[in-house]
Scaffold this motif. Sequence first.
Motif, PDB file in Angstrom:
ATOM      1  N   THR A  20       0.853  -1.185   0.000  1.00 11.84           N
ATOM      2  CA  THR A  20       0.000   0.000   0.000  1.00 11.84           C
ATOM      3  C   THR A  20       0.887   1.233   0.000  1.00 11.84           C
ATOM      4  O   THR A  20       2.119   1.135   0.082  1.00 11.84           O
ATOM      5  N   ALA A  21       0.271   2.385  -0.110  1.00 17.23           N
ATOM      6  CA  ALA A  21       1.020   3.643  -0.109  1.00 17.23           C
ATOM      7  C   ALA A  21       0.119   4.741   0.438  1.00 17.23           C
ATOM      8  O   ALA A  21      -1.115   4.665   0.335  1.00 17.23           O
ATOM      9  N   VAL A  22       0.725   5.744   1.026  1.00 18.60           N
ATOM     10  CA  VAL A  22      -0.023   6.884   1.563  1.00 18.60           C
ATOM     11  C   VAL A  22       0.754   8.159   1.272  1.00 18.60           C
ATOM     12  O   VAL A  22       1.968   8.131   1.039  1.00 18.60           O
ATOM     13  N   LEU A  23       0.038   9.275   1.287  1.00 20.46           N
ATOM     14  CA  LEU A  23       0.664  10.578   1.111  1.00 20.46           C
ATOM     15  C   LEU A  23       1.047  11.155   2.466  1.00 20.46           C
ATOM     16  O   LEU A  23       0.350  10.957   3.466  1.00 20.46           O
ATOM     17  N   LEU A  24       2.149  11.864   2.478  1.00 18.85           N
ATOM     18  CA  LEU A  24       2.581  12.609   3.657  1.00 18.85           C
ATOM     19  C   LEU A  24       2.888  14.023   3.179  1.00 18.85           C
ATOM     20  O   LEU A  24       4.016  14.365   2.833  1.00 18.85           O
ATOM     21  N   THR A  25       1.831  14.847   3.103  1.00 15.82           N
ATOM     22  CA  THR A  25       1.943  16.220   2.623  1.00 15.82           C
ATOM     23  C   THR A  25       1.236  17.137   3.618  1.00 15.82           C
ATOM     24  O   THR A  25       0.486  16.666   4.479  1.00 15.82           O
ATOM     25  N   PRO A  26       1.442  18.449   3.524  1.00 20.14           N
ATOM     26  CA  PRO A  26       0.764  19.351   4.462  1.00 20.14           C
ATOM     27  C   PRO A  26      -0.753  19.211   4.456  1.00 20.14           C
ATOM     28  O   PRO A  26      -1.398  19.378   5.492  1.00 20.14           O
ATOM     29  N   ALA A  27      -1.338  18.902   3.299  1.00 16.48           N
ATOM     30  CA  ALA A  27      -2.794  18.822   3.202  1.00 16.48           C
ATOM     31  C   ALA A  27      -3.339  17.418   3.409  1.00 16.48           C
ATOM     32  O   ALA A  27      -4.516  17.249   3.736  1.00 16.48           O
ATOM     33  N   ALA A  50       8.401  20.930   2.002  1.00 18.69           N
ATOM     34  CA  ALA A  50       7.241  21.704   1.558  1.00 18.69           C
ATOM     35  C   ALA A  50       6.331  20.916   0.630  1.00 18.69           C
ATOM     36  O   ALA A  50       5.099  20.990   0.734  1.00 18.69           O
ATOM     37  N   ASP A  51       6.914  20.151  -0.297  1.00 21.83           N
ATOM     38  CA  ASP A  51       6.114  19.394  -1.257  1.00 21.83           C
ATOM     39  C   ASP A  51       5.656  18.049  -0.714  1.00 21.83           C
ATOM     40  O   ASP A  51       4.869  17.361  -1.367  1.00 21.83           O
ATOM     41  N   GLY A  52       6.160  17.661   0.440  1.00 21.01           N
ATOM     42  CA  GLY A  52       5.733  16.416   1.052  1.00 21.01           C
ATOM     43  C   GLY A  52       6.449  15.191   0.504  1.00 21.01           C
ATOM     44  O   GLY A  52       7.420  15.286  -0.260  1.00 21.01           O
ATOM     45  N   TYR A  53       5.934  14.038   0.898  1.00 24.52           N
ATOM     46  CA  TYR A  53       6.524  12.752   0.522  1.00 24.52           C
ATOM     47  C   TYR A  53       5.426  11.764   0.141  1.00 24.52           C
ATOM     48  O   TYR A  53       4.248  11.959   0.436  1.00 24.52           O
ATOM     49  N   GLY A  54       5.855  10.694  -0.492  1.00 13.91           N
ATOM     50  CA  GLY A  54       5.012   9.526  -0.668  1.00 13.91           C
ATOM     51  C   GLY A  54       5.610   8.401   0.154  1.00 13.91           C
ATOM     52  O   GLY A  54       6.834   8.212   0.166  1.00 13.91           O
ATOM     53  N   LEU A  55       4.786   7.666   0.875  1.00 15.20           N
ATOM     54  CA  LEU A  55       5.248   6.543   1.690  1.00 15.20           C
ATOM     55  C   LEU A  55       4.777   5.247   1.041  1.00 15.20           C
ATOM     56  O   LEU A  55       3.577   5.040   0.850  1.00 15.20           O
ATOM     57  N   VAL A  56       5.718   4.394   0.686  1.00 10.34           N
ATOM     58  CA  VAL A  56       5.413   3.118   0.052  1.00 10.34           C
ATOM     59  C   VAL A  56       5.708   2.015   1.060  1.00 10.34           C
ATOM     60  O   VAL A  56       6.853   1.836   1.479  1.00 10.34           O
ATOM     61  N   LEU A  57       4.676   1.282   1.460  1.00  7.88           N
ATOM     62  CA  LEU A  57       4.818   0.238   2.471  1.00  7.88           C
ATOM     63  C   LEU A  57       4.822  -1.128   1.804  1.00  7.88           C
ATOM     64  O   LEU A  57       3.949  -1.426   0.978  1.00  7.88           O
ATOM     65  N   GLY A  58       5.802  -1.946   2.151  1.00  8.74           N
ATOM     66  CA  GLY A  58       5.880  -3.261   1.536  1.00  8.74           C
ATOM     67  C   GLY A  58       6.805  -4.193   2.296  1.00  8.74           C
ATOM     68  O   GLY A  58       7.242  -3.900   3.411  1.00  8.74           O
ATOM     69  N   THR A  67       9.314   0.742   4.932  1.00  2.00           N
ATOM     70  CA  THR A  67       8.611   1.938   4.475  1.00  2.00           C
ATOM     71  C   THR A  67       9.596   2.744   3.640  1.00  2.00           C
ATOM     72  O   THR A  67      10.572   3.279   4.172  1.00  2.00           O
ATOM     73  N   VAL A  68       9.358   2.797   2.338  1.00  2.00           N
ATOM     74  CA  VAL A  68      10.235   3.533   1.435  1.00  2.00           C
ATOM     75  C   VAL A  68       9.653   4.931   1.234  1.00  2.00           C
ATOM     76  O   VAL A  68       8.500   5.083   0.821  1.00  2.00           O
ATOM     77  N   VAL A  69      10.446   5.930   1.551  1.00  2.00           N
ATOM     78  CA  VAL A  69      10.020   7.324   1.449  1.00  2.00           C
ATOM     79  C   VAL A  69      10.535   7.885   0.127  1.00  2.00           C
ATOM     80  O   VAL A  69      11.737   7.833  -0.143  1.00  2.00           O
ATOM     81  N   ILE A  70       9.626   8.408  -0.694  1.00  2.00           N
ATOM     82  CA  ILE A  70      10.030   8.974  -1.980  1.00  2.00           C
ATOM     83  C   ILE A  70       9.559  10.422  -2.080  1.00  2.00           C
ATOM     84  O   ILE A  70       8.641  10.841  -1.361  1.00  2.00           O
ATOM     85  N   ASP A  71      10.202  11.178  -2.973  1.00  2.00           N
ATOM     86  CA  ASP A  71       9.809  12.576  -3.150  1.00  2.00           C
ATOM     87  C   ASP A  71       8.899  12.779  -4.354  1.00  2.00           C
ATOM     88  O   ASP A  71       8.509  13.908  -4.653  1.00  2.00           O
ATOM     89  N   ASP A  72       8.549  11.689  -5.047  1.00  2.00           N
ATOM     90  CA  ASP A  72       7.627  11.771  -6.184  1.00  2.00           C
ATOM     91  C   ASP A  72       6.199  11.621  -5.663  1.00  2.00           C
ATOM     92  O   ASP A  72       5.596  10.543  -5.727  1.00  2.00           O
ATOM     93  N   VAL A  73       5.662  12.714  -5.136  1.00  2.00           N
ATOM     94  CA  VAL A  73       4.332  12.695  -4.535  1.00  2.00           C
ATOM     95  C   VAL A  73       3.261  12.375  -5.574  1.00  2.00           C
ATOM     96  O   VAL A  73       2.297  11.650  -5.298  1.00  2.00           O
ATOM     97  N   SER A  74       3.419  12.900  -6.782  1.00  2.00           N
ATOM     98  CA  SER A  74       2.419  12.679  -7.836  1.00  2.00           C
ATOM     99  C   SER A  74       2.280  11.201  -8.170  1.00  2.00           C
ATOM    100  O   SER A  74       1.169  10.711  -8.412  1.00  2.00           O
ATOM    101  N   LEU A  75       3.389  10.474  -8.187  1.00  2.00           N
ATOM    102  CA  LEU A  75       3.345   9.043  -8.494  1.00  2.00           C
ATOM    103  C   LEU A  75       2.490   8.297  -7.483  1.00  2.00           C
ATOM    104  O   LEU A  75       1.642   7.466  -7.847  1.00  2.00           O
ATOM    105  N   VAL A  76       2.684   8.594  -6.207  1.00  2.00           N
ATOM    106  CA  VAL A  76       1.904   7.930  -5.164  1.00  2.00           C
ATOM    107  C   VAL A  76       0.438   8.354  -5.239  1.00  2.00           C
ATOM    108  O   VAL A  76      -0.466   7.535  -5.065  1.00  2.00           O
TER     109      VAL A  76
END
Length: 280
Positions: A20-27, A50-58, A67-76
């Motif tokens: 699964t994956a979740v967003l970690l952004t201000p909003a 500022a732009d947040g992160y995407g959290l990929v759990l696997g 938990t892999v933390v990525i900076d490609d928020v749009s992908l998540v």
Amino acid sequence: MAGTDNEAVAAADEALYVLTAVLLTPAQFPSVLGDDYPEACAALDLAPRADGYGLVLGQDGEGARWTVVIDDVSLVAVAIASWDCGMEYELSPDERTVVTALPGWPLAVAVAAPGVPAPHDPGPEVVEGPALTPPDTSSWGPAQRRLGADEIALQWAVWREQIGDGYVPSSGERPETEEAGADGEETAPKGGHQGVRRVLAEARAYVGSPPPLGRVRSSFAPGGARTLRADGPGWSMVARTDDIAFVLLDDEPGEVLPVGRGPELPGLLEALDKMAVRPS
């Protein structure tokens, strides 16, 4: 908190079975992790980007939780939207977008990868220090209170129906009624539930002195309204800009306290909505 090093990142990237994956952004962030975005980031030992992160759990090939933390928020975001629509989407982050890999999961995950050992934390030969674990929600506290507010926001119609369309604050409630002081300035609300009065006073203070990013969030609601979510020390509030509000308190286990619209609540909600962060 859990630290990691290059070997841990390599171990997680080598063969990650995404669950699964979740967003970690201000909003948009898992509110179970904190009252605001910086607090949620701190739970993972991350800087509040500022732009947040995407959290990929696997799980890796040995079944270890990562938990892999990525900076490609749009992908998540695209992956989550696809899954919510019942569509398949293979989430495979580019290694260049990986910020870090953290052992363990910060959230409860009900599924497991097939063909690998049962989920478990990576061993000490791979990482140093404790692995991430979900917050304890077995008893009432900040995490459970925030999860309760999440549920109300998701099931607003169900909770609103329990109150009824004719709900108005009683003469003893009126938590949003204020009185003018001798100098003409508004004073603290009078009457009603003491905890609710405190919440509304602190929410008003946010308008004049903005709180940490993410403590006030605004999202879509039917009919042109907005769903507002505000959190603070020991409290959470969920409201619709065209309707009433619900308050949950750490000091009132399991209680959901309705706040009638009254003469003051509409203005407060409008002011909070103007300063709230919104999903992009």
